[in-house]
Design a protein around this motif. Sequence first.
Motif, PDB file in Angstrom:
ATOM      1  N   VAL A  35      53.558   8.830  18.158  1.00 22.73           N
ATOM      2  CA  VAL A  35      52.556   9.805  17.728  1.00 22.73           C
ATOM      3  C   VAL A  35      51.274   9.142  17.224  1.00 22.73           C
ATOM      4  N   SER A  36      51.284   7.834  17.027  1.00 23.08           N
ATOM      5  CA  SER A  36      50.095   7.162  16.517  1.00 23.08           C
ATOM      6  C   SER A  36      50.073   5.721  16.988  1.00 23.08           C
ATOM      7  N   VAL A  76      44.255  10.454   2.829  1.00 23.30           N
ATOM      8  CA  VAL A  76      45.421  10.933   3.590  1.00 23.30           C
ATOM      9  C   VAL A  76      45.405  12.454   3.744  1.00 23.30           C
ATOM     10  N   ARG A  77      44.725  13.147   2.853  1.00 21.96           N
ATOM     11  CA  ARG A  77      44.613  14.598   2.993  1.00 21.96           C
ATOM     12  C   ARG A  77      43.678  14.981   4.139  1.00 21.96           C
ATOM     13  N   ARG A  79      43.541  13.111   7.113  1.00 20.64           N
ATOM     14  CA  ARG A  79      43.978  12.497   8.365  1.00 20.64           C
ATOM     15  C   ARG A  79      45.392  12.906   8.712  1.00 20.64           C
ATOM     16  N   HIS A  80      45.639  13.133  10.000  1.00 18.77           N
ATOM     17  CA  HIS A  80      46.987  13.429  10.468  1.00 18.77           C
ATOM     18  C   HIS A  80      47.813  12.148  10.497  1.00 18.77           C
ATOM     19  N   GLY A  81      49.053  12.218  10.048  1.00 17.22           N
ATOM     20  CA  GLY A  81      49.975  11.093  10.183  1.00 17.22           C
ATOM     21  C   GLY A  81      49.825   9.986   9.170  1.00 17.22           C
ATOM     22  N   LYS A  84      51.186   9.160   2.459  1.00 20.56           N
ATOM     23  CA  LYS A  84      50.806   9.265   1.045  1.00 20.56           C
ATOM     24  C   LYS A  84      51.690   8.306   0.264  1.00 20.56           C
ATOM     25  N   TYR A 161      43.139   2.978  13.389  1.00 18.13           N
ATOM     26  CA  TYR A 161      44.145   3.963  13.731  1.00 18.13           C
ATOM     27  C   TYR A 161      43.635   4.857  14.862  1.00 18.13           C
ATOM     28  N   ASN A 163      42.207   7.632  17.236  1.00 18.10           N
ATOM     29  CA  ASN A 163      41.121   8.614  17.178  1.00 18.10           C
ATOM     30  C   ASN A 163      39.981   8.229  16.238  1.00 18.10           C
ATOM     31  N   TYR A 197      55.240  26.352  12.374  1.00 16.98           N
ATOM     32  CA  TYR A 197      54.151  25.895  13.251  1.00 16.98           C
ATOM     33  C   TYR A 197      53.036  26.944  13.314  1.00 16.98           C
TER      34      TYR A 197
END
Length: 226
Positions: A35-36, A76-77, A79-81, A84, A161, A163, A197
């Motif tokens: 995923v990253s 972290v709030r 960015r996805h993934g 924290k 990271y 994107n 979701y």
Amino acid sequence: LIKTALDDMRENHQCVSMLVPYMVPYYRKRGWEIVSDKMTYTIKDSQLPKRRKVGGMVERVDSESEDIRTVHDEFVRMRHGALKRNELEWEEYWRWEADDVLVAVYYDANEDPKGYLVYYIANDIFKIKELVYINQEARHGLWNYISAHYTMVEKVVGTNYTNEPMAFLLEDSEIQEEIEPNVMARIVDFEAFIKKYPFDIISIHDDLHFIVDDPVMDCNCGDFSL
């Protein structure tokens, strides 16, 4: 062990499991997927960005400074993934660092921390372990700080990271970048996950059916109708 860990996560109402794999095929067979990515970049001293005017300043701080954690928590709030970090993660983060690792924080005109840089210099290389910023002002301020070392180094090497448009933000974009898989994730509890979701209900006109096969979690196997 994997089954027990996933069962514990499900009991704790954790819908997603994430990990950094030691072997991608091993975890892929057990339901995890990439995923990253981890991106490594190399910038020659002649490619460093020119100084940009900013309203704040960069100050060297101790690695235990609360300002670093404040910036990271806010980052972290956004960015996805991103992880924290709690006390254990921060302890592990610093555990294997060389004694000469340095930390610099960008403070805006109100003296609020808006970015930080973890780095060291060795063998004419400015090595960036982590570059985190909340806004573009902090990014410019931290790169001003990095570029100020151009007479001491031949190149800057760092990690980034997925994107993050690193090359587009530099005047000379012909930098070297390498991409490698870094983080994998899997759904722990499909039913709980799909209920949370955020579907765009307006664009969905029919029932959705998911036929799921899970190699580890039997509770996820079956035909789910939404």
